[in-house]
Design a protein around this motif. Structure first.
Motif, PDB file in Angstrom:
ATOM      1  N   ALA A  70       0.839  -1.207   0.000  1.00  0.00           N
ATOM      2  CA  ALA A  70       0.000   0.000   0.000  1.00  0.00           C
ATOM      3  C   ALA A  70       0.873   1.257   0.000  1.00  0.00           C
ATOM      4  O   ALA A  70       0.553   2.238  -0.672  1.00  0.00           O
ATOM      5  CB  ALA A  70      -0.941  -0.006   1.199  1.00  0.00           C
ATOM      6  N   LYS A  71       1.992   1.209   0.722  1.00  0.00           N
ATOM      7  CA  LYS A  71       2.908   2.356   0.742  1.00  0.00           C
ATOM      8  C   LYS A  71       3.569   2.549  -0.624  1.00  0.00           C
ATOM      9  O   LYS A  71       3.785   3.692  -1.046  1.00  0.00           O
ATOM     10  CB  LYS A  71       3.966   2.177   1.838  1.00  0.00           C
ATOM     11  N   ILE A  72       3.877   1.466  -1.303  1.00  0.00           N
ATOM     12  CA  ILE A  72       4.429   1.583  -2.654  1.00  0.00           C
ATOM     13  C   ILE A  72       3.384   2.196  -3.587  1.00  0.00           C
ATOM     14  O   ILE A  72       3.694   3.079  -4.391  1.00  0.00           O
ATOM     15  CB  ILE A  72       4.920   0.220  -3.194  1.00  0.00           C
ATOM     16  N   ALA A  73       2.141   1.741  -3.486  1.00  0.00           N
ATOM     17  CA  ALA A  73       1.064   2.302  -4.310  1.00  0.00           C
ATOM     18  C   ALA A  73       0.941   3.807  -4.059  1.00  0.00           C
ATOM     19  O   ALA A  73       0.802   4.600  -5.006  1.00  0.00           O
ATOM     20  CB  ALA A  73      -0.254   1.589  -4.024  1.00  0.00           C
ATOM     21  N   ARG A  74       1.011   4.207  -2.788  1.00  0.00           N
ATOM     22  CA  ARG A  74       0.938   5.635  -2.451  1.00  0.00           C
ATOM     23  C   ARG A  74       2.121   6.408  -3.030  1.00  0.00           C
ATOM     24  O   ARG A  74       1.961   7.493  -3.592  1.00  0.00           O
ATOM     25  CB  ARG A  74       0.888   5.811  -0.930  1.00  0.00           C
ATOM     26  N   LYS A  75       3.297   5.820  -2.949  1.00  0.00           N
ATOM     27  CA  LYS A  75       4.504   6.446  -3.509  1.00  0.00           C
ATOM     28  C   LYS A  75       4.353   6.630  -5.017  1.00  0.00           C
ATOM     29  O   LYS A  75       4.710   7.674  -5.572  1.00  0.00           O
ATOM     30  CB  LYS A  75       5.729   5.589  -3.187  1.00  0.00           C
ATOM     31  N   GLU A  76       3.789   5.634  -5.686  1.00  0.00           N
ATOM     32  CA  GLU A  76       3.602   5.709  -7.140  1.00  0.00           C
ATOM     33  C   GLU A  76       2.549   6.754  -7.512  1.00  0.00           C
ATOM     34  O   GLU A  76       2.652   7.394  -8.552  1.00  0.00           O
ATOM     35  CB  GLU A  76       3.224   4.338  -7.695  1.00  0.00           C
ATOM     36  N   ALA A  77       1.549   6.951  -6.657  1.00  0.00           N
ATOM     37  CA  ALA A  77       0.560   8.011  -6.894  1.00  0.00           C
ATOM     38  C   ALA A  77       1.238   9.383  -6.811  1.00  0.00           C
ATOM     39  O   ALA A  77       0.964  10.271  -7.630  1.00  0.00           O
ATOM     40  CB  ALA A  77      -0.587   7.906  -5.895  1.00  0.00           C
ATOM     41  N   LYS A  78       2.130   9.533  -5.824  1.00  0.00           N
ATOM     42  CA  LYS A  78       2.883  10.786  -5.697  1.00  0.00           C
ATOM     43  C   LYS A  78       3.763  11.007  -6.921  1.00  0.00           C
ATOM     44  O   LYS A  78       3.858  12.115  -7.442  1.00  0.00           O
ATOM     45  CB  LYS A  78       3.780  10.759  -4.448  1.00  0.00           C
ATOM     46  N   GLU A  79       4.426   9.941  -7.363  1.00  0.00           N
ATOM     47  CA  GLU A  79       5.297  10.052  -8.530  1.00  0.00           C
ATOM     48  C   GLU A  79       4.484  10.389  -9.781  1.00  0.00           C
ATOM     49  O   GLU A  79       4.906  11.205 -10.602  1.00  0.00           O
ATOM     50  CB  GLU A  79       6.081   8.751  -8.739  1.00  0.00           C
ATOM     51  N   SER A  80       3.330   9.784  -9.908  1.00  0.00           N
ATOM     52  CA  SER A  80       2.466  10.090 -11.059  1.00  0.00           C
ATOM     53  C   SER A  80       2.116  11.570 -11.082  1.00  0.00           C
ATOM     54  O   SER A  80       2.140  12.210 -12.142  1.00  0.00           O
ATOM     55  CB  SER A  80       1.189   9.253 -11.013  1.00  0.00           C
ATOM     56  N   LYS A  81       1.792  12.106  -9.908  1.00  0.00           N
ATOM     57  CA  LYS A  81       1.462  13.531  -9.826  1.00  0.00           C
ATOM     58  C   LYS A  81       2.634  14.385 -10.313  1.00  0.00           C
ATOM     59  O   LYS A  81       2.444  15.382 -11.008  1.00  0.00           O
ATOM     60  CB  LYS A  81       1.082  13.898  -8.392  1.00  0.00           C
ATOM     61  N   TYR A  82       3.836  13.980  -9.983  1.00  0.00           N
ATOM     62  CA  TYR A  82       5.029  14.704 -10.416  1.00  0.00           C
ATOM     63  C   TYR A  82       5.128  14.732 -11.945  1.00  0.00           C
ATOM     64  O   TYR A  82       5.318  15.793 -12.546  1.00  0.00           O
ATOM     65  CB  TYR A  82       6.281  14.052  -9.804  1.00  0.00           C
ATOM     66  N   TRP A  83       4.993  13.561 -12.570  1.00  0.00           N
ATOM     67  CA  TRP A  83       5.118  13.488 -14.033  1.00  0.00           C
ATOM     68  C   TRP A  83       3.981  14.222 -14.727  1.00  0.00           C
ATOM     69  O   TRP A  83       4.200  14.917 -15.718  1.00  0.00           O
ATOM     70  CB  TRP A  83       5.203  12.039 -14.504  1.00  0.00           C
TER      71      TRP A  83
END
Length: 115
Positions: free
Chosen positions: A65-78
């Motif tokens: 779940a923490k990885i999924a959250r991290k990837e959501a943050k990264e998506s927002k960046y891109w």
């Protein structure tokens, strides 16, 4: 727009919408490279959430779940980078930025309630 209550479906639609957005963008070097990163991170949100639901215990669930959250943050960046570089598509990218932030908040709530 009514968003699906099912988080697996919602993360799938987010990844799909990111791909549809990228298809519309001009094929510049930066759009192509940033688009590749967005494809990876947006798909990873849902993939890791699905993995979390197949948990092998609470520790594994929290990790995924923490990885999924991290990837959501990264998506927002891109998406934010693409948003700044493609003014003519900012309405679409603004909605994707909002959805990535909502997904991050949902995942944060799930994580905090699972601790």
């Amino acid at each position: 727009m009514n968003k699906p209550f099912d988080l697996e479906e919602r993360t799938f639609l987010f990844a799909k919408d990111c791909r549809l957005y990228i298809q519309k963008l001009p094929k510049t070097i930066s759009n192509i490279e940033d688009g590749k990163q967005l494809i990876r991170s947006s798909g990873s949100v849902g993939a890791n959430y699905i993995e979390a639901n197949e948990k092998l215990g609470n520790k594994d669930f929290l990790f995924r779940a923490k990885i999924a959250r991290k990837e959501a943050k990264e998506s927002k960046y891109w998406i934010s980078l693409l948003h700044e570089m493609n003014i003519e598509f900012q309405e679409v990218s603004k909605a994707l930025i909002e959805e990535s932030e909502e997904l991050r908040k949902i995942l944060s709530t799930i994580i905090s309630k699972s601790n």
